[in-house]
Write a protein that holds these residues in place. Structure first.
Motif, PDB file in Angstrom:
ATOM      1  N   UNK A  41       0.846  -1.198   0.000  1.00 58.80           N
ATOM      2  CA  UNK A  41       0.000   0.000   0.000  1.00 58.80           C
ATOM      3  C   UNK A  41       0.883   1.251   0.000  1.00 58.80           C
ATOM      4  N   UNK A  42       1.921   1.252   0.830  1.00 57.58           N
ATOM      5  CA  UNK A  42       2.864   2.372   0.851  1.00 57.58           C
ATOM      6  C   UNK A  42       3.571   2.504  -0.491  1.00 57.58           C
ATOM      7  N   UNK A 116      -2.178   0.711  11.029  1.00 56.08           N
ATOM      8  CA  UNK A 116      -1.677   0.020   9.833  1.00 56.08           C
ATOM      9  C   UNK A 116      -2.457   0.542   8.636  1.00 56.08           C
ATOM     10  N   UNK A 117      -1.739   0.979   7.611  1.00 55.91           N
ATOM     11  CA  UNK A 117      -2.404   1.470   6.405  1.00 55.91           C
ATOM     12  C   UNK A 117      -2.905   0.297   5.572  1.00 55.91           C
ATOM     13  N   UNK A 118      -4.199   0.316   5.261  1.00 57.95           N
ATOM     14  CA  UNK A 118      -4.799  -0.754   4.454  1.00 57.95           C
ATOM     15  C   UNK A 118      -5.102  -0.290   3.033  1.00 57.95           C
ATOM     16  N   UNK A 119      -5.143   1.042   2.821  1.00 63.69           N
ATOM     17  CA  UNK A 119      -5.349   1.565   1.469  1.00 63.69           C
ATOM     18  C   UNK A 119      -4.716   2.949   1.359  1.00 63.69           C
ATOM     19  N   UNK A 120      -4.534   3.403   0.116  1.00 65.68           N
ATOM     20  CA  UNK A 120      -3.839   4.672  -0.130  1.00 65.68           C
ATOM     21  C   UNK A 120      -4.594   5.863   0.442  1.00 65.68           C
ATOM     22  N   UNK A 126      -4.201  10.656   6.607  1.00 63.83           N
ATOM     23  CA  UNK A 126      -3.289  10.843   7.749  1.00 63.83           C
ATOM     24  C   UNK A 126      -2.301  11.969   7.457  1.00 63.83           C
ATOM     25  N   UNK A 127      -1.757  11.988   6.267  1.00 62.69           N
ATOM     26  CA  UNK A 127      -0.782  13.024   5.938  1.00 62.69           C
ATOM     27  C   UNK A 127      -1.434  14.400   5.824  1.00 62.69           C
TER      28      UNK A 127
END
Length: 132
Positions: A41-42, A116-120, A126-127
């Motif tokens: 995802x990252x 935990x990032x699960x999608x873009x 968050x950013x």
């Protein structure tokens, strides 16, 4: 603090390399199941033209295992290894994955929502909340 580029013997001054522009730092390990879900995802986010810079920090791991995972996942954002000192420097619980925003002024803030990032879109949101 000096860390090695994964796949290289070159040592990099991490603070100097990250200076001047916002950066999402992600601490991960090849043996961490949530990391294995989050890294692609990252990677997809990092390829977007308007993405904030993404840097991976491999901790508590071997360089060969870390490189094998990145190759398996097809992820190409900059990653550094032999970086357990980075994890000790950042104020956070001893769990992985961990993500932080390094601001333009060099200050660092932990991203806790989501853990935990699960999608873009979660990364973008968050950013948008955190980058100054």
């Amino acid at each position: 603090m000096y860390v090695s580029c994964l796949g290289s013997e070159e040592m990099v001054d991490l603070g100097g390399a990250l200076a001047g522009e916002p950066t999402l730092i992600n601490l991960w390990a090849s043996w961490c199941a949530p990391c294995r879900e989050e890294i692609p995802v990252l990677g997809a986010y990092a390829e977007e033209s308007d993405a904030v810079r993404v840097v991976g920090i491999n901790v508590q791991d071997s360089q060969s295992s870390a490189l094998a995972l990145l190759a398996e996942l097809g992820v190409h954002y900059p990653s550094f290894g032999d970086a357990d000192a980075v994890q000790r420097t950042l104020v956070a619980p001893p769990v992985l994955p961990l993500s932080f925003v390094v601001q333009r002024d060099g200050s660092v803030e932990r991203i806790t929502n989501p853990p935990v990032f699960r999608d873009k879109q979660q990364i973008r949101d968050a950013l948008a909340r955190m980058v100054r």
